[in-house]
Design a protein around this motif. Structure first.
Motif, PDB file in Angstrom:
ATOM      1  N   UNK A  13      -7.483  -5.005 -18.579  1.00 58.59           N
ATOM      2  CA  UNK A  13      -8.836  -4.488 -18.647  1.00 58.59           C
ATOM      3  C   UNK A  13      -9.788  -5.456 -17.968  1.00 58.59           C
ATOM      4  N   UNK A  14     -10.471  -5.053 -16.922  1.00 58.06           N
ATOM      5  CA  UNK A  14     -10.331  -3.788 -16.198  1.00 58.06           C
ATOM      6  C   UNK A  14      -9.034  -3.771 -15.383  1.00 58.06           C
ATOM      7  N   UNK A  15      -8.679  -2.615 -14.878  1.00 59.66           N
ATOM      8  CA  UNK A  15      -7.438  -2.455 -14.118  1.00 59.66           C
ATOM      9  C   UNK A  15      -7.655  -2.948 -12.689  1.00 59.66           C
ATOM     10  N   UNK A  16      -7.804  -4.252 -12.563  1.00 59.17           N
ATOM     11  CA  UNK A  16      -7.951  -4.895 -11.258  1.00 59.17           C
ATOM     12  C   UNK A  16      -6.703  -5.724 -11.026  1.00 59.17           C
ATOM     13  N   UNK A  17      -5.790  -5.184 -10.236  1.00 59.84           N
ATOM     14  CA  UNK A  17      -4.488  -5.807 -10.023  1.00 59.84           C
ATOM     15  C   UNK A  17      -3.925  -5.294  -8.700  1.00 59.84           C
ATOM     16  N   UNK A  30      18.743   5.006   2.373  1.00 53.32           N
ATOM     17  CA  UNK A  30      20.111   5.013   1.843  1.00 53.32           C
ATOM     18  C   UNK A  30      20.247   4.178   0.567  1.00 53.32           C
ATOM     19  N   UNK A  31      19.566   3.042   0.511  1.00 54.42           N
ATOM     20  CA  UNK A  31      19.691   2.232  -0.710  1.00 54.42           C
ATOM     21  C   UNK A  31      18.456   2.351  -1.610  1.00 54.42           C
ATOM     22  N   UNK A  32      17.752   3.466  -1.482  1.00 54.09           N
ATOM     23  CA  UNK A  32      16.708   3.811  -2.440  1.00 54.09           C
ATOM     24  C   UNK A  32      15.399   3.079  -2.279  1.00 54.09           C
ATOM     25  N   UNK A  33      14.903   2.984  -1.047  1.00 59.43           N
ATOM     26  CA  UNK A  33      13.613   2.328  -0.830  1.00 59.43           C
ATOM     27  C   UNK A  33      12.507   3.057  -1.604  1.00 59.43           C
ATOM     28  N   UNK A  34      11.439   2.356  -1.824  1.00 57.43           N
ATOM     29  CA  UNK A  34      10.283   2.961  -2.473  1.00 57.43           C
ATOM     30  C   UNK A  34       9.711   4.044  -1.564  1.00 57.43           C
ATOM     31  N   UNK A  35       9.265   5.117  -2.175  1.00 60.66           N
ATOM     32  CA  UNK A  35       8.527   6.155  -1.471  1.00 60.66           C
ATOM     33  C   UNK A  35       7.132   6.207  -2.071  1.00 60.66           C
ATOM     34  N   UNK A  36       6.136   6.420  -1.244  1.00 63.96           N
ATOM     35  CA  UNK A  36       4.752   6.497  -1.707  1.00 63.96           C
ATOM     36  C   UNK A  36       4.131   7.815  -1.263  1.00 63.96           C
ATOM     37  N   UNK A  37       3.146   8.231  -2.027  1.00 63.84           N
ATOM     38  CA  UNK A  37       2.324   9.367  -1.625  1.00 63.84           C
ATOM     39  C   UNK A  37       1.018   8.754  -1.117  1.00 63.84           C
ATOM     40  N   UNK A  38       0.820   8.718   0.212  1.00 61.00           N
ATOM     41  CA  UNK A  38      -0.354   8.045   0.783  1.00 61.00           C
ATOM     42  C   UNK A  38      -1.676   8.546   0.203  1.00 61.00           C
ATOM     43  N   UNK A  39      -2.608   7.632   0.108  1.00 56.93           N
ATOM     44  CA  UNK A  39      -3.992   7.857  -0.311  1.00 56.93           C
ATOM     45  C   UNK A  39      -4.145   8.226  -1.786  1.00 56.93           C
ATOM     46  N   UNK A  40      -3.074   8.162  -2.575  1.00 58.00           N
ATOM     47  CA  UNK A  40      -3.205   8.491  -4.004  1.00 58.00           C
ATOM     48  C   UNK A  40      -3.800   7.353  -4.815  1.00 58.00           C
ATOM     49  N   UNK A  41      -4.041   6.215  -4.195  1.00 59.11           N
ATOM     50  CA  UNK A  41      -4.695   5.125  -4.917  1.00 59.11           C
ATOM     51  C   UNK A  41      -6.112   5.521  -5.336  1.00 59.11           C
ATOM     52  N   UNK A  42      -6.645   6.597  -4.762  1.00 62.74           N
ATOM     53  CA  UNK A  42      -7.987   7.063  -5.106  1.00 62.74           C
ATOM     54  C   UNK A  42      -7.993   7.964  -6.340  1.00 62.74           C
ATOM     55  N   UNK A  43      -6.818   8.357  -6.826  1.00 65.24           N
ATOM     56  CA  UNK A  43      -6.731   9.207  -8.016  1.00 65.24           C
ATOM     57  C   UNK A  43      -6.927   8.380  -9.275  1.00 65.24           C
ATOM     58  N   UNK A  44      -7.332   9.039 -10.353  1.00 63.50           N
ATOM     59  CA  UNK A  44      -7.402   8.375 -11.654  1.00 63.50           C
ATOM     60  C   UNK A  44      -5.992   8.090 -12.134  1.00 63.50           C
ATOM     61  N   UNK A  85       0.742  -2.865  -3.004  1.00 60.71           N
ATOM     62  CA  UNK A  85       0.123  -1.595  -3.386  1.00 60.71           C
ATOM     63  C   UNK A  85      -0.779  -1.683  -4.609  1.00 60.71           C
ATOM     64  N   UNK A  86      -1.655  -0.698  -4.678  1.00 56.35           N
ATOM     65  CA  UNK A  86      -2.690  -0.525  -5.687  1.00 56.35           C
ATOM     66  C   UNK A  86      -2.055   0.056  -6.961  1.00 56.35           C
ATOM     67  N   UNK A  87      -2.594  -0.235  -8.160  1.00 53.59           N
ATOM     68  CA  UNK A  87      -1.997   0.260  -9.402  1.00 53.59           C
ATOM     69  C   UNK A  87      -2.052   1.775  -9.568  1.00 53.59           C
ATOM     70  N   UNK A  88      -2.916   2.464  -8.826  1.00 49.64           N
ATOM     71  CA  UNK A  88      -3.003   3.919  -8.944  1.00 49.64           C
ATOM     72  C   UNK A  88      -2.127   4.655  -7.924  1.00 49.64           C
TER      73      UNK A  88
END
Length: 172
Positions: A13-17, A30-44, A85-88
């Motif tokens: 608190x606050x969620x600044x990380x 093939x070995x399970x890299x992270x996948x991201x959904x771009x621009x979702x850091x703006x979501x709650x 990456x951002x926590x959101x």
């Protein structure tokens, strides 16, 4: 794949990380890299929901109706590369189906004004620079190099001097 936002699991608190993930091995689809959904850091932040129907480290997922998997992007890294990456940010990874390792080191950075609200693995916080805010967090002392126990490195004497000075300041 179980999608999630890291911030849903962190007692801050606050969620600044910010999360840094250092690839120890090459990582790809093939070995399970992270996948991201771009621009979702703006979501709650969305609440994590318990999931036991699929084996996963977190035993949880977010409401997947929010996730548009068609926008997922693989985060392909070479050993030594870094993902930040951002926590959101909505992300996840598929299982490692290869004979190769997928190892990494996760580091999280918070400002000294962010309060850690729980014990457990969170009590391993180190204050790295600047001045700690009195009464906000208790930090671990900087470790001292011990000959015969630790891997020798050039500058170990200087490290111990600086670590001792730092630890003394933090105790005041």
């Amino acid at each position: 794949m179980l999608w999630h936002q890291d911030g849903a699991f962190w007692p801050l608190e606050p969620m600044e990380v910010v999360t840094l993930w250092l690839a120890v091995d090459d990582v790809d689809a093939e070995n399970g890299c992270m996948q991201v959904i771009p621009r979702t850091q703006h979501l709650d932040l969305q609440a994590a929901q318990t999931r036991t129907d699929v084996a996963n480290v977190l035993a949880a997922s977010m409401d997947e109706s929010i996730v548009d998997e068609s926008k997922a992007v693989d985060v392909i890294l070479k050993a030594g590369d870094l993902s930040i990456h951002h926590p959101n940010l909505i992300h996840g990874s598929k299982p490692n189906t290869s004979p190769r390792w997928r190892r990494g080191l996760t580091l999280r950075y918070i400002p000294s004004t962010t309060r850690i609200l729980s014990d457990g693995p969170w009590d391993m916080a180190f204050h790295l620079r600047g001045n700690a805010v009195p009464g906000v967090n208790a930090y671990q002392p900087w470790p001292l190099y011990q000959e015969g126990r630790d891997l020798p490195f050039r500058g170990s004497e200087d490290w111990n001097r600086r670590a001792s000075e730092w630890n003394s300041r933090q105790e005041q």
